[in-house]
Write an enzyme that holds these catalytic residues in place. Structure first.
Site, PDB file in Angstrom:
ATOM      1  N   LYS A 140      -5.301  89.557  -1.035  1.00 33.24           N
ATOM      2  CA  LYS A 140      -5.769  89.195   0.309  1.00 33.24           C
ATOM      3  C   LYS A 140      -7.093  88.439   0.229  1.00 33.24           C
ATOM      4  CE  LYS A 140      -7.022  91.543   4.634  1.00 33.24           C
ATOM      5  NZ  LYS A 140      -8.425  91.915   4.537  1.00 33.24           N
ATOM      6  N   HIS A 197       1.654 105.530   2.635  1.00 33.32           N
ATOM      7  CA  HIS A 197       1.313 104.191   3.126  1.00 33.32           C
ATOM      8  C   HIS A 197       2.349 103.674   4.118  1.00 33.32           C
ATOM      9  CE1 HIS A 197      -1.770 102.973  -0.158  1.00 33.32           C
ATOM     10  NE2 HIS A 197      -2.140 103.995   0.580  1.00 33.32           N
TER      11      HIS A 197
END
Length: 922
Positions: A581, A142
């Protein structure tokens, strides 16, 4: 008493970097040594930077080139500070263990087992826990790690030299030699450069991940198991325990296809081979070492007959018995190890694709059995200590890492798997359009195909060339599972993770792809999938739907049979990043908690335990919390000794770059799981109806405020202009694109750059926005009784306390004056005023309400170490942030390519410097 080194001038507050302040804690000596070593290097290479390090330089007048050099040296300093802090933490732990005993050390097996024994928890409970125990931190690349492998190696050497300098035994000449080596390593980092000049490749990410195994994990993980054995013997002295290799590492590097077009089936195959070679070479080194040290002759120690018989078999199998015996005459144990080494060399050759030159090990089990034979041979010869101290650690290593180092997960997005299924449908139905995904017809087709016997005429290879490239690639990846399980190691793969799982048919589709690729097994006339299919629930809506999806799924025969064959436990992954989010910090944490409670209850009802895989990131916004507290706050009964978690980017570097820290972090994780299982599973804390009702109300109100910001007109434009969102991709720290499928909408933006950019621009909304509104709404509706209830929640509810504590820490990272400077990059005055006004008001409200609930007068009063560490770095981080605003403005407006390139270098170093300073990116 506080000692200040290089006191900062009172003037020029906004235009100088703050020099280091040494606080008189355990880091003092190390920081002073490192600072002077860095100064020496600066004087040698760039004398102007001495004033920067002393806090005397006015950097606002620097050219981009000079500013880049200043930012580089400051970034190096932050990394050196981190090393000093790790070194000091290790020293503190040693002092505690030496002065008070290991049971006084937080995060140790000894502390947990001492309490368990004192509470009357019997050995049978320990046996049961060890039987079910499965812990697997899973390393992901990532795009959150800015350090290159070569820099990691040099930082590790600096850490080791610091440890050497602690010892009092050195002469002045020897100490000077160590100081010179320290300066040399810092100088090499200086000249290596912090930035990746090229986009990261998956191959480089694989090398990055394997670096930590070579440096620390191969050696320290067996040590961690030994620590558990010693603690069990201390607190349960009358019982004998068999400690299995319950702690293994997983990885997504080279297997995570979600949004990364560079992870192909061939890349995954190469990754598996590199992972295997890493472990095989380590075992070769271990066996070679055993052969050197076990110089036991038959004249001094008679060889037990059972071992002599095993040796005869090994010699005969080798095909070269005479040469082996002649090389080590009268040394039976060395002869045995020579045979083992030959088989291992043949295994390595086979893994590389070469023709085998003799018998090899088809799997790790053969090597494990041979090492057990060696241990028994030594023990039978009354050399049990040698068997335990010298041979057993190597055998333990093989049991843990097998022939794969890690268990590689495959991950793909449900959108991609559905596209492949559509291609299969059209292939078999004359190009007719498939039914809608939510229609009964689509589900019926999936179930029919899953029930249809697979014949040679329907094998993947026979129809692959008639599929689109994407579909063929997806099926090829599934097919790889069967190939590698047969030729490499049965535990080379972990699971198939289906990201963005939204329905039962999404998961059934993954099962069908596995079947079509030919990896199903036929057991007694019924087919099963040997590869665990793990749904990943990421958004709040998907978390809410998860129990119903899993109930339906576990009622389907092929799923139930496969789960039973895989061990009877169904794994479910839950995502912290996208849920945050999607709904903000409180809503995300509460929905994750509820989903675990409901899924655990469902699993208990169906007789299929649910094991959770926690998709956490490094930052608070993405689930990054202190290990012990994060596990303690999980719902009672939800762990039961089974725990998986992602370890991402800079978290991997922090935890596993150095052996002492790695040993502590692994034991902390395992001991925390032990503690939850033994001491917390029956604890109903935080699940009472009154608390649940309060958290539901808080979640709803905070989410409403957060979503109101997301839906505010102009937010996307504000975010792109008022943060280095687009510029972050220039860092080249990850192989994966920042957006899924190349889209440009907020909903398709990955959670990592979303968090990364908001932390860079000092808004950090992802870790607190909406919390103040949620708390205020609760008190407004419920009055004094509501406020009293919140204080009880804060005192008695672990999950709420953890959330509020982490919100409070995040608020310390926010600087609204600097955030206002970033907002100034937004050209539309209306958008700028509207969005920043909302953020400013919510920040003030959140700060006020958090302090009101906690009863403290200042933020982070309860976290003196955290606040001291952060406040020592903030003056420099703040100045870098201010410079970054100007660099963004210049980079975006500069038309001269050469000048723009110079500004870009400084800009990227500023991003790196802020990330290293805070210790987190995404």
């Amino acid at each position: 008493m506080t000692k200040t080194l290089h006191a900062r001038p009172s003037a020029a507050t906004d235009t100088t970097f703050a020099p280091p302040v040494i606080t008189g804690t355990a880091t003092e000596d190390a920081l002073e040594i490192l600072f002077h070593a860095l100064l020496d290097v600066a004087r040698r290479h760039d004398p102007e930077l001495e004033d920067v390090l002393h806090g005397r330089a006015d950097i606002s007048s620097f050219t981009p080139e000079m500013l880049a050099r200043a930012l580089q040296v400051q970034g190096i300093w932050f990394q050196l500070v981190s090393i000093a802090e790790q070194n000091a933490a290790m020293r503190r732990r040693r002092h505690v263990e030496r002065d008070q005993g290991r049971e006084a050390l937080n995060g140790s097996f000894a502390k947990v087992l001492a309490e368990a024994s004192a509470r009357g928890i019997g050995p049978q409970q320990i046996h049961a826990l060890l039987k079910d125990l499965r812990i697997r931190p899973t390393i992901t690349a990532h795009p959150t790690e800015g350090k290159r492998v070569t820099v990691l190696e040099k930082l590790r050497r600096i850490y080791l030299v610091l440890r050497e300098l602690e010892l009092p035994r050195w002469t002045e000449r020897e100490r000077n030699g160590l100081m010179n080596e320290l300066r040399d390593q810092i100088e090499l980092i200086w000249m290596t450069g912090e930035l990746h000049l090229e986009k990261a490749t998956v191959e480089r990410e694989v090398a990055w991940g394997l670096h930590f195994f070579d440096e620390t994990l191969f050696e320290m993980l067996p040590e961690m198991l030994l620590s558990l054995e010693e603690s069990l013997a201390q607190y349960y002295p009358d019982e004998t325990f068999e400690v299995p290799p319950f702690f293994q590492f997983g990885s997504w590097i080279g297997g995570d296809r979600d949004g990364n077009p560079y992870v192909t089936a061939s890349v995954t195959r190469e990754t598996l081979q590199r992972n295997a070679l890493a472990s095989l070479r380590r075992y070769r080194d271990g066996i070679t070492h055993l052969g050197r040290v076990l110089s036991i002759t038959e004249r001094s120690l008679p060889v037990p007959e059972t071992f002599r018989s095993e040796l005869a078999h090994m010699l005969a199998e080798s095909g070269d018995a005479r040469a082996i015996a002649n090389r080590n005459p009268g040394e039976a144990y060395r002869q045995f190890l020579s045979c083992v080494l030959r088989k291992l060399e043949a295994t390595i050759a086979r893994n590389k694709g070469a023709r085998s030159v003799g018998p090899d090990y088809p799997s790790a089990d053969g090597l494990i059995n041979d090492l057990r034979t060696l241990e028994k041979g030594l023990a039978d010869a009354k050399c049990g200590a040698l068997a335990t101290d010298i041979v057993r650690p190597v055998r333990r290593m093989v049991e843990i890492f097998r022939f794969s180092t890690v268990r590689l997960d495959l991950r793909e997005n449900s959108t991609r798997t559905t596209k492949t299924l559509h291609a299969l449908w059209k292939l078999r139905n004359g190009d007719r359009e498939p039914p809608a995904l939510d229609s009964p017809a689509w589900k019926d087709w999936l179930l029919t195909e899953l029930a249809r016997p697979r014949t040679p005429e329907t094998s993947f290879e026979d129809f692959a060339d008639r599929l689109p490239d994407d579909a063929r690639e997806t099926l090829a990846t599934f097919a790889l599972v069967g190939e590698m399980r047969d030729t490499l190691d049965r535990e080379a793969f972990g699971a198939f993770i289906l990201s963005m799982t939204r329905s039962t048919v999404d998961v059934l589709g993954a099962y069908l792809l596995a079947k079509e690729a030919g990896i199903f097994l036929d057991t007694t006339g019924t087919e099963i999938c040997p590869l665990p299919i793990v749904p990943l629930f990421e958004t709040i809506d998907d978390l809410r739907a998860a129990p119903a999806i899993m109930k339906e799924l576990l009622g389907i025969p092929v799923v139930r049979r496969s789960t039973r064959w895989q061990g009877g436990v169904q794994e479910v992954m839950i995502g912290y990043s996208d849920s945050n989010k999607d709904g903000g910090f409180i809503a995300s944490n509460w929905e994750l908690y509820k989903a675990q409670v409901r899924l655990t209850t469902l699993g208990n009802h169906l007789g299929v335990p649910i094991a959770f895989f926690h998709g956490r990131g490094g930052s608070v916004s993405r689930g990054g919390v202190p290990t012990h507290r994060g596990i303690a706050a999980q719902p009672p009964g939800s762990i039961q000794g089974r725990f998986r978690i992602t370890e991402q980017g800079e978290v991997v570097s922090f935890k596993y770059a150095n052996r002492g820290t790695a040993a502590y972090q692994m034991e902390l994780l395992a001991a925390s799981v032990f503690e939850h299982a033994l001491l917390s599973e029956g604890n109903g804390n935080g699940s009472r109806a009154e608390f649940d009702d309060a958290l539901e109300a808080l979640s709803g109100a905070s989410r409403a405020a957060y979503v109101n910001l997301l839906q505010a007109e102009g937010l996307v434009d504000y975010f792109q202009a008022a943060s280095p969102l687009d510029e972050i991709s220039l860092l080249n720290i990850g192989s994966r694109p920042a957006r899924r499928f190349g889209a440009k909408s907020l909903s398709d933006l990955r959670a990592i750059p979303w968090v990364f950019a908001w932390s860079q621009n000092r808004h950090v909304i992802t870790g607190w926005y909406g919390v103040g509104s949620g708390l205020k709404s609760f008190i407004d509706v419920r009055g004094e009784a509501g406020e009293a209830l919140l204080r009880r929640l804060f005192r008695d509810c672990r999950v709420f306390r953890l959330v509020l504590d982490e919100v409070e820490k995040t608020l310390l990272m926010v600087d609204l004056e600097i955030a206002r400077d970033y907002a100034g990059l937004v050209e539309d005055a209306g958008i700028r005023a509207r969005i920043f006004g909302m953020i400013e008001a919510e920040y003030a409200l959140t700060r006020e309400m958090v302090l009101r609930v906690s009863g403290d007068s200042e933020l982070a009063q309860r976290f003196p170490q955290f606040s001291e560490r952060l406040r020592g770095r903030l003056p420099t981080i703040n100045q870098v942030s201010r410079e970054q605003v100007e660099l963004l403005r210049r980079y975006r407006s500069e038309t001269d390519e050469d000048k723009r390139e110079a500004v870009k270098s400084a800009l990227l170093l500023s991003i790196n410097c802020i990330a290293v300073g805070f210790g987190a990116t995404g």
